[in-house]
Write a protein that holds these residues in place. Sequence first.
Motif, short mmCIF file in Angstrom:
data_model
loop_
_atom_site.label_atom_id
_atom_site.label_comp_id
_atom_site.label_asym_id
_atom_site.label_seq_id
_atom_site.Cartn_x
_atom_site.Cartn_y
_atom_site.Cartn_z
N HIS A 89 0.82 -1.21 0.00
CA HIS A 89 0.00 0.00 0.00
C HIS A 89 0.85 1.27 0.00
CE1 HIS A 89 -3.59 2.39 0.56
NE2 HIS A 89 -2.96 3.05 1.51
N ASP A 101 -9.90 8.01 -2.14
CA ASP A 101 -11.11 7.31 -2.56
C ASP A 101 -10.90 6.61 -3.90
OD1 ASP A 101 -14.00 6.66 -2.50
OD2 ASP A 101 -14.08 8.07 -4.20
N ASP A 104 -8.88 3.52 -3.27
CA ASP A 104 -9.74 2.49 -2.68
C ASP A 104 -10.61 1.83 -3.75
OD1 ASP A 104 -8.73 3.02 -0.17
OD2 ASP A 104 -10.41 4.30 0.43
N ASP A 108 -10.49 -2.16 -4.73
CA ASP A 108 -11.72 -2.96 -4.69
C ASP A 108 -12.08 -3.49 -6.08
OD1 ASP A 108 -11.95 -2.44 -1.99
OD2 ASP A 108 -13.45 -0.85 -2.24
#
Length: 132
Positions: A89, A101, A104, A108
Amino acid sequence: MKRFGRGRKKSRKAATRLIPILPRFVGLLARLMTDRRVRLVDKGLVLGVLAYVFIPLDLVPDILGILGWTDDLFLLGLAVRRLVLNAGHDVVRSNWQGSEDGLDRLEDGLEDLGTLLPAPVHGLLKGWSERW
């Protein structure tokens, strides 16, 4: 059959969420490929899959149109996913030029896109890729 349908719906939703961040994602990949903190084996795997995509020999012939591209896209997705996950990360974050965001959504989306393929095809391609 319902399970497959939910997977496809989830994959389409993930793909829809990824489209707006695609330019940033391509930039991230380029920066990760030149980052010295990323393992050479992960970079090599991405380059190997890219070579596989462009050579005429395929598990599923490209002449079959979209069906023929599924193996290419799936293997590329696996290689990119491995590159991003193994980089960690912190390394990914330092190379990401976007919002938290967006990062993320990217992480995902990489997880969810594999469900787009039918389970037998997914299993076959995943098993083949793990052997290499």
